[in-house]
Design a protein around this motif. Structure first.
Motif, short mmCIF file in Angstrom:
data_model
loop_
_atom_site.label_atom_id
_atom_site.label_comp_id
_atom_site.label_asym_id
_atom_site.label_seq_id
_atom_site.Cartn_x
_atom_site.Cartn_y
_atom_site.Cartn_z
N ARG A 131 0.84 -1.21 0.00
CA ARG A 131 0.00 0.00 0.00
C ARG A 131 0.87 1.25 0.00
O ARG A 131 0.57 2.23 -0.71
CB ARG A 131 -0.93 -0.01 1.22
CG ARG A 131 -2.08 -1.00 1.12
CD ARG A 131 -3.14 -0.72 2.17
NE ARG A 131 -2.61 -0.90 3.52
CZ ARG A 131 -2.62 -2.06 4.18
NH1 ARG A 131 -3.10 -3.15 3.59
NH2 ARG A 131 -2.15 -2.14 5.41
N HIS A 132 1.93 1.25 0.80
CA HIS A 132 2.83 2.39 0.81
C HIS A 132 3.47 2.60 -0.57
O HIS A 132 3.64 3.72 -1.02
CB HIS A 132 3.93 2.20 1.87
CG HIS A 132 3.45 2.31 3.27
ND1 HIS A 132 2.56 3.29 3.69
CD2 HIS A 132 3.74 1.58 4.37
CE1 HIS A 132 2.32 3.15 4.99
NE2 HIS A 132 3.02 2.11 5.42
N LEU A 133 3.83 1.50 -1.20
CA LEU A 133 4.45 1.57 -2.52
C LEU A 133 3.48 2.17 -3.54
O LEU A 133 3.87 3.02 -4.35
CB LEU A 133 4.90 0.18 -2.95
CG LEU A 133 5.63 0.08 -4.29
CD1 LEU A 133 6.96 0.81 -4.24
CD2 LEU A 133 5.84 -1.40 -4.67
N GLU A 134 2.23 1.73 -3.50
CA GLU A 134 1.24 2.28 -4.43
C GLU A 134 1.00 3.76 -4.18
O GLU A 134 0.86 4.55 -5.13
CB GLU A 134 -0.06 1.50 -4.31
CG GLU A 134 0.01 0.09 -4.90
CD GLU A 134 -1.28 -0.67 -4.75
OE1 GLU A 134 -1.55 -1.56 -5.58
OE2 GLU A 134 -2.04 -0.39 -3.78
N ASP A 135 0.96 4.16 -2.92
CA ASP A 135 0.80 5.58 -2.60
C ASP A 135 1.98 6.39 -3.14
O ASP A 135 1.80 7.50 -3.65
CB ASP A 135 0.67 5.79 -1.10
CG ASP A 135 -0.64 5.25 -0.54
OD1 ASP A 135 -1.57 5.03 -1.33
OD2 ASP A 135 -0.71 5.03 0.69
N TRP A 136 3.17 5.85 -2.98
CA TRP A 136 4.37 6.52 -3.47
C TRP A 136 4.35 6.64 -4.99
O TRP A 136 4.67 7.69 -5.56
CB TRP A 136 5.61 5.74 -3.02
CG TRP A 136 6.86 6.10 -3.74
CD1 TRP A 136 7.72 7.13 -3.48
CD2 TRP A 136 7.43 5.39 -4.87
NE1 TRP A 136 8.78 7.12 -4.36
CE2 TRP A 136 8.62 6.06 -5.22
CE3 TRP A 136 7.04 4.26 -5.59
CZ2 TRP A 136 9.43 5.64 -6.29
CZ3 TRP A 136 7.83 3.84 -6.64
CH2 TRP A 136 9.01 4.54 -6.98
N ALA A 137 3.95 5.56 -5.66
CA ALA A 137 3.97 5.55 -7.12
C ALA A 137 2.93 6.49 -7.71
O ALA A 137 3.16 7.11 -8.75
CB ALA A 137 3.73 4.13 -7.63
N GLY A 138 1.78 6.62 -7.01
CA GLY A 138 0.73 7.51 -7.50
C GLY A 138 0.28 7.13 -8.89
O GLY A 138 0.14 5.96 -9.23
N ARG A 139 0.10 8.15 -9.71
CA ARG A 139 -0.34 7.92 -11.09
C ARG A 139 0.79 8.13 -12.09
O ARG A 139 0.57 8.44 -13.24
CB ARG A 139 -1.51 8.86 -11.44
CG ARG A 139 -2.75 8.61 -10.59
CD ARG A 139 -3.89 9.53 -11.01
NE ARG A 139 -5.08 9.28 -10.23
CZ ARG A 139 -5.98 8.35 -10.52
NH1 ARG A 139 -5.81 7.60 -11.59
NH2 ARG A 139 -7.04 8.17 -9.78
N GLY A 140 2.01 7.98 -11.62
CA GLY A 140 3.16 8.18 -12.49
C GLY A 140 3.42 6.99 -13.39
O GLY A 140 2.57 6.12 -13.59
N LYS A 141 4.63 6.92 -13.92
CA LYS A 141 4.99 5.90 -14.89
C LYS A 141 5.38 4.57 -14.24
O LYS A 141 5.56 3.58 -14.92
CB LYS A 141 6.16 6.40 -15.75
CG LYS A 141 5.82 7.58 -16.64
CD LYS A 141 7.06 8.10 -17.34
CE LYS A 141 7.75 7.03 -18.15
NZ LYS A 141 8.95 7.54 -18.86
N VAL A 142 5.50 4.56 -12.92
CA VAL A 142 5.94 3.36 -12.23
C VAL A 142 4.81 2.33 -12.18
O VAL A 142 3.69 2.64 -11.78
CB VAL A 142 6.40 3.67 -10.80
CG1 VAL A 142 6.87 2.40 -10.09
CG2 VAL A 142 7.53 4.70 -10.83
N ARG A 143 5.10 1.11 -12.57
CA ARG A 143 4.12 0.03 -12.47
C ARG A 143 4.34 -0.71 -11.15
O ARG A 143 5.48 -1.04 -10.79
CB ARG A 143 4.26 -0.94 -13.63
CG ARG A 143 3.92 -0.34 -14.99
CD ARG A 143 3.69 -1.42 -16.02
NE ARG A 143 4.86 -2.29 -16.18
CZ ARG A 143 4.86 -3.45 -16.85
NH1 ARG A 143 3.73 -3.89 -17.41
NH2 ARG A 143 5.96 -4.16 -16.98
N VAL A 144 3.25 -0.97 -10.43
CA VAL A 144 3.31 -1.67 -9.15
C VAL A 144 2.47 -2.93 -9.24
O VAL A 144 1.29 -2.88 -9.60
CB VAL A 144 2.80 -0.78 -8.00
CG1 VAL A 144 2.79 -1.55 -6.69
CG2 VAL A 144 3.64 0.48 -7.88
N PHE A 145 3.07 -4.06 -8.90
CA PHE A 145 2.36 -5.33 -8.86
C PHE A 145 2.43 -5.87 -7.44
O PHE A 145 3.51 -6.02 -6.87
CB PHE A 145 2.99 -6.34 -9.83
CG PHE A 145 2.79 -6.00 -11.28
CD1 PHE A 145 1.63 -6.37 -11.94
CD2 PHE A 145 3.77 -5.31 -11.98
CE1 PHE A 145 1.44 -6.05 -13.27
CE2 PHE A 145 3.60 -4.99 -13.31
CZ PHE A 145 2.42 -5.36 -13.96
#
Length: 282
Positions: A131-145
């Motif tokens: 969850r912290h990782l997704e919050d950090w990534a936001g709507r940017g170019k980073v893909r989170v799985f």
């Protein structure tokens, strides 16, 4: 098991070694303009509060990044020039304050040094960290799985971009992780033999890391550089050092990284000794 939280260990001596290698390898790869597909198999929270209860409980950052930060403030000119990009990033994070209150995890280092033509794919299975990782990534170019990074990596290979850089650094909570990492590395290498793979492992009093290293020696992967650091005053149990396997390191990486580690070795800095050799030659 999903009990491991990197917040207890963020910024320790092992992080200094790992992230220094990560940034150096990435910047050296960026000497060419073509895009790099970056993968982080165990991304964690991406950014850590060094004032948190977790960090203060262990105090590991005090003997790691905080000591390097202090050395950079006192003797910046004496540090190898390859430290300067990392120190500049920490200065940006500190926002001019004399203390270093936050420390980047590997995804943040990837994002800070990534170019528009590069991509970043991250994996994190732990619910809270994810969850912290997704919050950090936001709507940017980073893909989170939100899945196991070893299996997820193999599912994503080969990438659409022409070049590949992978960081594999699980917590090794269970003994089977050592063999699982070696097996994943072999499978990934078969899919993308040109890729650069950075594999971190702890050096323990139990010497479990020998299982990983022997499995890599016995496997198909070639051109594997091994960098290890060991504490001059190790604890009676637990982690006494930190190791990295670098598959297909950029030309000249070994000499430049050895010079960086020489800067932080000795009791006047991180209190460690460093060694480097080819685990598997070409």
């Amino acid at each position: 098991m999903l009990s491991y939280l990197h917040g207890f260990h963020a910024g320790n001596f092992a992080d200094v070694q790992k992230h220094a290698a990560q940034v150096l390898a990435l910047r050296m790869l960026q000497a060419k303009p073509s895009g790099i597909a970056c993968f982080d198999t165990h991304a964690g929270s991406a950014l850590y509060d060094l004032r948190s209860e977790r960090s203060l409980k262990t105090g590991e950052a005090e003997q790691g990044i905080q000591r390097l930060w202090m050395l950079a403030g006192e003797q910046a000119s004496s540090l190898n020039e390859d430290w300067r990009p990392l120190i500049a990033a920490l200065e940006d994070i500190s926002r001019g304050r004399p203390t270093l209150d936050h420390y980047p995890g590997s995804p943040e280092w990837f994002r800070r040094f990534g170019r528009p033509q590069d991509s970043l794919t991250t994996f994190e299975l732990h619910p809270t960290e994810g969850r912290h990782l997704e919050d950090w990534a936001g709507r940017g170019k980073v893909r989170v799985f939100r899945e196991d990074g070893l299996r997820g990596l193999l599912r994503q290979l080969p990438p659409p971009l022409p070049r590949l850089f992978v960081l594999i650094d699980p917590s090794y909570e269970v003994k089977s992780d050592y063999v699982a990492v070696a097996d994943t590395l072999a499978s990934a290498w078969r899919k993308c033999r040109h890729g650069v793979y950075l594999v971190w492992y702890p050096i323990l009093t139990s010497s479990l890391e020998r299982t990983l290293k022997q499995a890599v020696v016995d496997g198909p992967v070639s051109r594997v550089l091994c960098s290890e650091i060991r504490l001059n005053r190790p604890p009676a149990r637990g982690m006494v050092g930190s190791g990295l396997l670098i598959v297909n390191p950029p030309w000249g990486f070994d000499e430049r990284f050895a010079a960086m580690l020489a800067d932080v070795s000795g009791d006047d800095c991180l209190g460690l000794s460093a060694s480097m050799d080819w685990l598997v030659p070409e």
